[in-house]
Design an enzyme around this catalytic site. Structure first.
Site, PDB file in Angstrom:
ATOM      1  N   SER A  16       0.828  -1.213   0.000  1.00 18.28           N
ATOM      2  CA  SER A  16       0.000   0.000   0.000  1.00 18.28           C
ATOM      3  C   SER A  16       0.865   1.266   0.000  1.00 18.28           C
ATOM      4  O   SER A  16       0.605   2.204  -0.762  1.00 18.28           O
ATOM      5  CB  SER A  16      -0.900   0.023   1.232  1.00 18.28           C
ATOM      6  N   CYS A  44      -1.999  -6.027   2.735  1.00 18.27           N
ATOM      7  CA  CYS A  44      -3.407  -5.639   2.842  1.00 18.27           C
ATOM      8  C   CYS A  44      -4.255  -6.276   1.750  1.00 18.27           C
ATOM      9  O   CYS A  44      -5.294  -6.867   2.021  1.00 18.27           O
ATOM     10  CB  CYS A  44      -3.531  -4.120   2.808  1.00 18.27           C
ATOM     11  N   CYS A  49      -6.122  -7.124   5.150  1.00 17.75           N
ATOM     12  CA  CYS A  49      -7.421  -6.443   5.231  1.00 17.75           C
ATOM     13  C   CYS A  49      -8.470  -6.934   4.248  1.00 17.75           C
ATOM     14  O   CYS A  49      -9.606  -7.210   4.634  1.00 17.75           O
ATOM     15  CB  CYS A  49      -7.260  -4.949   4.960  1.00 17.75           C
ATOM     16  N   LYS A  52      -9.351 -10.777   4.375  1.00 19.58           N
ATOM     17  CA  LYS A  52      -9.925 -10.956   5.725  1.00 19.58           C
ATOM     18  C   LYS A  52     -11.364 -10.467   5.769  1.00 19.58           C
ATOM     19  O   LYS A  52     -12.246 -11.124   6.313  1.00 19.58           O
ATOM     20  CB  LYS A  52      -9.035 -10.200   6.725  1.00 19.58           C
ATOM     21  N   TYR A 178      -5.786  -7.275  16.926  1.00 23.05           N
ATOM     22  CA  TYR A 178      -6.680  -7.213  15.772  1.00 23.05           C
ATOM     23  C   TYR A 178      -6.855  -8.599  15.130  1.00 23.05           C
ATOM     24  O   TYR A 178      -7.963  -9.067  14.895  1.00 23.05           O
ATOM     25  CB  TYR A 178      -6.079  -6.324  14.689  1.00 23.05           C
ATOM     26  N   GLU A 182     -10.237 -10.973  15.073  1.00 27.05           N
ATOM     27  CA  GLU A 182     -10.900 -11.045  13.763  1.00 27.05           C
ATOM     28  C   GLU A 182     -11.010 -12.496  13.282  1.00 27.05           C
ATOM     29  O   GLU A 182     -12.075 -12.941  12.844  1.00 27.05           O
ATOM     30  CB  GLU A 182     -10.148 -10.193  12.738  1.00 27.05           C
ATOM     31  N   ARG A 199      -3.243 -13.319  27.020  1.00 31.81           N
ATOM     32  CA  ARG A 199      -2.610 -13.160  28.335  1.00 31.81           C
ATOM     33  C   ARG A 199      -3.185 -12.028  29.166  1.00 31.81           C
ATOM     34  O   ARG A 199      -2.822 -11.875  30.330  1.00 31.81           O
ATOM     35  CB  ARG A 199      -1.106 -12.976  28.169  1.00 31.81           C
ATOM     36  N   HIS A 435     -33.144   8.778  11.244  1.00 28.98           N
ATOM     37  CA  HIS A 435     -33.970   7.830  11.967  1.00 28.98           C
ATOM     38  C   HIS A 435     -34.649   6.855  11.015  1.00 28.98           C
ATOM     39  O   HIS A 435     -35.081   7.276   9.935  1.00 28.98           O
ATOM     40  CB  HIS A 435     -35.038   8.621  12.744  1.00 28.98           C
ATOM     41  N   GLU A 440     -27.739   7.393  14.908  1.00 33.02           N
ATOM     42  CA  GLU A 440     -28.367   8.588  15.481  1.00 33.02           C
ATOM     43  C   GLU A 440     -28.133   8.672  16.994  1.00 33.02           C
ATOM     44  O   GLU A 440     -28.208   9.750  17.578  1.00 33.02           O
ATOM     45  CB  GLU A 440     -29.862   8.660  15.168  1.00 33.02           C
TER      46      GLU A 440
HETATM   47  P1  NDP Z   1      -1.158  -7.066  17.906  1.00 33.37           P
HETATM   48  O1  NDP Z   1       0.137  -6.491  18.288  1.00 33.37           O
HETATM   49  O2  NDP Z   1      -2.339  -6.196  17.697  1.00 33.37           O
HETATM   50  O3  NDP Z   1      -1.564  -8.203  18.962  1.00 33.37           O
HETATM   51  C1  NDP Z   1      -0.662  -9.212  19.328  1.00 33.37           C
HETATM   52  C2  NDP Z   1      -1.303 -10.118  20.355  1.00 33.37           C
HETATM   53  O4  NDP Z   1      -0.375 -11.123  20.723  1.00 33.37           O
HETATM   54  C3  NDP Z   1      -1.685  -9.387  21.641  1.00 33.37           C
HETATM   55  O5  NDP Z   1      -2.840  -9.965  22.181  1.00 33.37           O
HETATM   56  C4  NDP Z   1      -0.476  -9.664  22.518  1.00 33.37           C
HETATM   57  O6  NDP Z   1      -0.748  -9.612  23.894  1.00 33.37           O
HETATM   58  C5  NDP Z   1      -0.147 -11.086  22.123  1.00 33.37           C
HETATM   59  N1  NDP Z   1       1.223 -11.421  22.445  1.00 33.37           N
HETATM   60  C6  NDP Z   1       2.348 -10.812  21.996  1.00 33.37           C
HETATM   61  N2  NDP Z   1       3.443 -11.387  22.546  1.00 33.37           N
HETATM   62  C7  NDP Z   1       2.991 -12.367  23.366  1.00 33.37           C
HETATM   63  C8  NDP Z   1       3.631 -13.292  24.233  1.00 33.37           C
HETATM   64  N3  NDP Z   1       4.953 -13.338  24.344  1.00 33.37           N
HETATM   65  N4  NDP Z   1       2.850 -14.145  24.942  1.00 33.37           N
HETATM   66  C9  NDP Z   1       1.507 -14.101  24.835  1.00 33.37           C
HETATM   67  N5  NDP Z   1       0.844 -13.251  24.037  1.00 33.37           N
HETATM   68  C10 NDP Z   1       1.578 -12.394  23.307  1.00 33.37           C
HETATM   69  O7  NDP Z   1      -0.821  -7.921  16.622  1.00 33.37           O
HETATM   70  P2  NDP Z   1      -1.698  -8.595  15.522  1.00 33.37           P
HETATM   71  O8  NDP Z   1      -0.863  -9.740  15.105  1.00 33.37           O
HETATM   72  O9  NDP Z   1      -3.092  -8.865  15.965  1.00 33.37           O
HETATM   73  O10 NDP Z   1      -1.777  -7.483  14.409  1.00 33.37           O
HETATM   74  C11 NDP Z   1      -0.622  -6.750  14.011  1.00 33.37           C
HETATM   75  C12 NDP Z   1      -0.954  -5.357  13.598  1.00 33.37           C
HETATM   76  O11 NDP Z   1      -1.526  -5.374  12.309  1.00 33.37           O
HETATM   77  C13 NDP Z   1      -1.987  -4.655  14.474  1.00 33.37           C
HETATM   78  O12 NDP Z   1      -1.444  -4.061  15.600  1.00 33.37           O
HETATM   79  C14 NDP Z   1      -2.549  -3.645  13.512  1.00 33.37           C
HETATM   80  O13 NDP Z   1      -1.741  -2.514  13.563  1.00 33.37           O
HETATM   81  C15 NDP Z   1      -2.472  -4.334  12.185  1.00 33.37           C
HETATM   82  N6  NDP Z   1      -3.791  -4.870  11.813  1.00 33.37           N
HETATM   83  C16 NDP Z   1      -4.833  -4.017  11.611  1.00 33.37           C
HETATM   84  C17 NDP Z   1      -6.082  -4.500  11.279  1.00 33.37           C
HETATM   85  C18 NDP Z   1      -7.217  -3.560  11.096  1.00 33.37           C
HETATM   86  O14 NDP Z   1      -6.998  -2.375  10.902  1.00 33.37           O
HETATM   87  N7  NDP Z   1      -8.467  -4.029  11.187  1.00 33.37           N
HETATM   88  C19 NDP Z   1      -6.324  -5.931  11.102  1.00 33.37           C
HETATM   89  C20 NDP Z   1      -5.154  -6.740  11.359  1.00 33.37           C
HETATM   90  C21 NDP Z   1      -3.956  -6.214  11.691  1.00 33.37           C
HETATM   91  P3  NDP Z   1      -0.646  -8.208  24.696  1.00 33.37           P
HETATM   92  O15 NDP Z   1      -1.820  -7.413  24.280  1.00 33.37           O
HETATM   93  O16 NDP Z   1      -0.658  -8.636  26.113  1.00 33.37           O
HETATM   94  O17 NDP Z   1       0.661  -7.598  24.303  1.00 33.37           O
END
Ligand code: NDP
Length: 459
Positions: A16, A44, A49, A52, A178, A182, A199, A435, A440
């Site tokens: 992108s 994406c 995106c 998905k 995310y 999702e 966690r 409405h 709204e």
């Molecule tokens: P995120 O960083 O959003 O989430 C990662 C998840 O993995 C969190 O729940 C995190 O826990 C967990 N995690 C990380 N390390 C560990 C660990 N050592 N042990 C246990 N759990 C762990 O990453 P995603 O992979 O979901 O997505 C990546 C990015 O891609 C997003 O942040 C977003 O910016 C983008 N994205 C956007 C979308 C949209 O706009 N709709 C859709 C998909 C992706 P904790 O929260 O505790 O750190």
């Protein structure tokens, strides 16, 4: 300098960010080259995106068929055919893929279906060919990561989820960002026994607490088996199934383990160390306001900078760099009040501060409503919509707008415009609603739920 190099601009990465940057720069008259080693349109369009969202839609049709019964439809649901969905998705992605390539071609950029790496500050190896450029933009994106636990290689990552040969009957998704929420929604909606292992006490760390709580309830109502405050410790394959051991000493037996545990920037092998482009702890390329790296003629845009990893941010950055360098229009991209959506089921739309963030800055008024959307009073589905406004007590400005519920991403886009324009709660109040809609409610929220945050001692 101009004619001593092959290109005025070379863009590494055709996702992108890179495609937008290359296309706009070429439109400004620059001689542009762009290299992509995998697929045009990047994550994406191909493995993020776009596909998905098709899969979320597929999952929602199943529930929609159930909901229609209350409205008099007699729909016999005979199950979902995964292969049909994947084939339809692949066809559409191929079409989009071609559009991305054509856009570059039409703009006059020279396309390289190859990997590009640095030889020196102005020279790249592009698929074995030496190419020189005055300016270089790195737009290589990121990749999903697995946890470092025994057997992790037995699990899949989001890249693989789009090409599964069949729909797993039982799945454990790890991580509640995310991607985790999702895909949990997708697989549960398509009929799999779905576990979500995370966690934190609630999913989506960093989002507003009311949204997080509402989402956990909604996911449970959709049949997703939640495992909060839990981390996986190992994966073992036995008799064709995977055994995922958890920190609470339980073991889940599933057909697929899915790591949705974050993404890391794609910088490996680019040769950044050789030319002195500075990176951070996770390899993210460090940039200044103008998206320049520590080497002034080299820029980095999109997920490789690991700031706000969202497609529209990446395209905006690509556009801004092209305008700055070749359009005689220097500008930066503001990362403030960027609206975002999570395509959970139901989805989330959110913009601005969370309640906790607002409370840290000073007193804020909270307006919150939860209601059963019109359709579900008849469908009988137990699903609530949640809407929330966070208002600066002093200035009356809207600091945050959050929604969990059907159409939330569509509704929040308009609110993001209002917030960029500095809308106050009084502006919302004098807006007449449409409405009957859920939207709204945002302009009829009159009852303050609570006030949070302290008045600072300086006042
Ligand atoms: P995120 O960083 O959003 O989430 C990662 C998840 O993995 C969190 O729940 C995190 O826990 C967990 N995690 C990380 N390390 C560990 C660990 N050592 N042990 C246990 N759990 C762990 O990453 P995603 O992979 O979901 O997505 C990546 C990015 O891609 C997003 O942040 C977003 O910016 C983008 N994205 C956007 C979308 C949209 O706009 N709709 C859709 C998909 C992706 P904790 O929260 O505790 O750190």
């Amino acid at each position: 300098m101009r004619y001593l190099v092959d290109f005025d601009l070379f863009v590494i990465g055709g996702g992108s960010a890179g495609v937008r940057c290359a296309r706009i720069a070429a439109g400004h008259g620059a001689r542009v080259g762009v290299a992509e080693e995998r697929f045009w349109g990047g994550t994406c369009v191909n493995i993020g995106c776009v596909p998905k969202k098709f899969m979320v839609m597929a999952a929602e049709y199943g529930a929609g068929a159930d909901d229609a019964r209350g409205f008099g439809w007699d729909i016999a649901k005979r199950g979902h055919d995964w292969a049909t969905l994947i084939a339809a998705k692949d066809k559409e992605i191929l079409r989009l893929n071609g559009i991305y390539r054509r856009l570059l071609d039409q703009a006059g950029a020279k396309i390289f279906d190859a990997r590009a790496t640095f030889i020196d500050e102005h020279t790249l190896d592009v698929g074995g060919k030496r190419v020189t450029a005055e300016k270089i933009v790195i737009a290589t994106g990121g990749h999903p990561t697995r946890l470092d636990i025994p057997g992790a290689e037995l699990g899949i990552i989001s890249d693989d989820a789009f090409y599964l040969k069949e729909m797993p009957k039982r799945i454990a998704t790890i991580g509640s960002g995310y991607i985790g929420v999702e895909f949990a929604g997708i697989f549960a909606g398509l009929g799999a026994e779905t576990h979500l292992v995370y966690r934190q006490p609630l999913p989506l760390r960093g989002f507003d607490e009311d949204l997080r709580g509402g989402l956990a309830e909604a996911m449970s109502a959709n049949g997703i088996l939640l495992h909060p405050d839990t981390v996986p410790t190992s994966v073992v394959k036995e008799n064709g199934a995977y055994h995922l051991a958890l920190s609470d000493l339980s073991v889940l037996e599933v057909d697929l383990v899915f790591f949705a545990t974050g993404r890391a920037p794609n910088v490996r092998g680019l040769g950044l160390e050789k030319i002195g482009v500075e990176t951070g702890r996770l390899g993210e390329i460090l940039v200044d306001q103008s998206l320049a790296t520590s080497v002034p003629h080299i820029y980095a845009i999109g997920d490789v900078t690991d700031r706000l990893n969202l497609t529209p941010v990446a395209t905006a950055e690509g556009h801004a760099v092209a305008d700055t360098l070749f359009g005689n229009n220097p500008r930066a991209v503001s990362l403030e009040n960027v609206a975002t959506a999570v395509f959970s089921i139901p989805p989330i739309g959110t913009v601005g501060l969370t309640e906790a963030e607002a409370a840290q800055r000073g007193p804020a008024k909270i307006f919150l409503t939860r209601f059963t959307p019109m359709r579900h009073n008849i469908s009988g589905r137990a699903r609530k919509t949640l809407m929330k406004l966070i208002v600066d007590q002093e200035t009356d400005k809207i600091l945050g707008a959050h929604m969990l519920g059907e159409d939330a991403p569509e509704i929040l886009q308009g609110l993001a415009v209002a917030m960029k324009a500095g809308a106050t709660k009084a502006d919302f109040d004098r807006t007449i609603g449409i409405h009957p809609t859920a939207a709204e409610e945002f302009v009829t929220l009159r009852t303050q739920t609570r006030v949070v945050g302290e008045v600072s001692s300086a006042e």
